[in-house]
Enzyme design. Sequence first.
Site, mmCIF file in Angstrom:
data_model
loop_
_atom_site.group_PDB
_atom_site.id
_atom_site.type_symbol
_atom_site.label_atom_id
_atom_site.label_comp_id
_atom_site.label_asym_id
_atom_site.label_seq_id
_atom_site.Cartn_x
_atom_site.Cartn_y
_atom_site.Cartn_z
ATOM 1 N N GLY A 30 110.262 -58.596 -26.811
ATOM 2 C CA GLY A 30 109.970 -58.465 -28.277
ATOM 3 C C GLY A 30 108.683 -57.861 -28.792
ATOM 4 O O GLY A 30 107.831 -57.623 -27.923
ATOM 5 N N ASP A 82 107.720 -66.394 -24.515
ATOM 6 C CA ASP A 82 108.683 -65.587 -25.283
ATOM 7 C C ASP A 82 108.534 -65.768 -26.833
ATOM 8 O O ASP A 82 108.088 -66.899 -27.356
ATOM 9 C CB ASP A 82 110.108 -66.006 -24.816
ATOM 10 C CG ASP A 82 111.065 -64.883 -25.152
ATOM 11 O OD1 ASP A 82 110.781 -63.845 -25.766
ATOM 12 O OD2 ASP A 82 112.274 -64.911 -24.832
ATOM 13 N N ALA A 84 110.734 -65.467 -31.039
ATOM 14 C CA ALA A 84 112.100 -66.173 -31.156
ATOM 15 C C ALA A 84 112.240 -65.845 -32.756
ATOM 16 O O ALA A 84 111.327 -65.079 -33.378
ATOM 17 C CB ALA A 84 111.857 -67.771 -31.309
ATOM 18 N N ASP A 85 113.617 -65.754 -33.070
ATOM 19 C CA ASP A 85 113.787 -65.289 -34.431
ATOM 20 C C ASP A 85 113.990 -66.209 -35.267
ATOM 21 O O ASP A 85 113.793 -66.292 -36.634
ATOM 22 C CB ASP A 85 115.430 -64.539 -34.299
ATOM 23 C CG ASP A 85 115.463 -63.418 -33.360
ATOM 24 O OD1 ASP A 85 114.668 -62.344 -33.711
ATOM 25 O OD2 ASP A 85 116.090 -63.425 -32.337
ATOM 26 N N LYS A 95 117.744 -66.785 -30.805
ATOM 27 C CA LYS A 95 116.810 -65.791 -29.965
ATOM 28 C C LYS A 95 117.860 -64.400 -29.696
ATOM 29 O O LYS A 95 119.019 -64.927 -29.669
ATOM 30 C CB LYS A 95 116.189 -66.066 -28.675
ATOM 31 C CG LYS A 95 115.133 -66.982 -28.925
ATOM 32 C CD LYS A 95 114.542 -67.374 -27.629
ATOM 33 C CE LYS A 95 114.218 -66.201 -26.702
ATOM 34 N NZ LYS A 95 113.605 -65.052 -27.255
ATOM 35 N N GLY A 97 117.183 -61.278 -31.100
ATOM 36 C CA GLY A 97 117.502 -60.338 -31.774
ATOM 37 C C GLY A 97 117.261 -58.760 -31.123
ATOM 38 O O GLY A 97 117.342 -57.746 -31.560
ATOM 39 N N GLU A 104 116.673 -63.759 -20.862
ATOM 40 C CA GLU A 104 115.448 -64.699 -21.434
ATOM 41 C C GLU A 104 116.072 -66.282 -21.125
ATOM 42 O O GLU A 104 115.354 -66.922 -20.668
ATOM 43 C CB GLU A 104 115.503 -64.755 -23.002
ATOM 44 C CG GLU A 104 115.130 -63.244 -23.502
ATOM 45 C CD GLU A 104 114.849 -63.113 -24.817
ATOM 46 O OE1 GLU A 104 114.237 -61.928 -25.342
ATOM 47 O OE2 GLU A 104 115.730 -63.644 -25.562
#
Length: 228
Positions: A30, A82, A84-85, A95, A97, A104
């Site tokens: 991302g 990582d 996150a949305d 997650k 998106g 992941e």
Amino acid sequence: MQTQDELKTLVGQAALAYVVPGELVGVGTGSTVNKFIDALATMRTRIAGAVSSSVASTERLEALGIPVLDANAVDRLSVYVDGADEIDGTGCMVKGGGAALTREKIVAALSERFVCIADESKRVEKLGRFPVPVEVIPMAAQRIARQFAAMGGSARLRLRGDVPLVTDNGQHILDVSGLQIGDPLAFESQVNQWPGVVTVGVFAHQKADVCLLATRSGVQTLQFKRAG
Ligand code: 5RP
């Protein structure tokens, strides 16, 4: 006032403090993780390499000279970083998106510590405002959409242009809106059992241990208890 992009840079850099010198690091996917990858390049000679969660992250890591190992070649990772949305007050996340949720979750499961990096727009009281991504086997998509409808959700097939988006694993993504996720662990367990679901983008079994949250007043460190 800092832009969202600058906030992402801040947490990408702050996550370097969790990287263990001499070891491999798990790398998510991302725009926030891209900032982490760029920061990681500054210590590339001090790490053994990375295990990546997507083709996109692998390409970025390799372009910056960071070796990428296959997940099957490692027993464990000390840390996974990582984005996150959405992230709630217990470290559970939505997650996917970026359509990388399956890999992941695999890399997160290999890791002893999940460090989530996010800007404050991602912090929510209850998961579900962001449509929950679900990677599905294409022939099961309509049946799974009906199962979500029965629980009040509305599933939409993710497109790239006019055609269904195809993930790194050759599957499709449903984005499900309108869900009330009161118990993320139970929700994840339930949806995981539906035939044709590859991965549901609720990360409760693989929730964050730490969240580095970029706010207008600096980076906050949120610590979460491990799932029992
Ligand atoms: C990709 C993800 C990302 O971590 C999530 O979508 C957040 O992305 P960004 O940092 O670009 O906001 O789960 O599958």
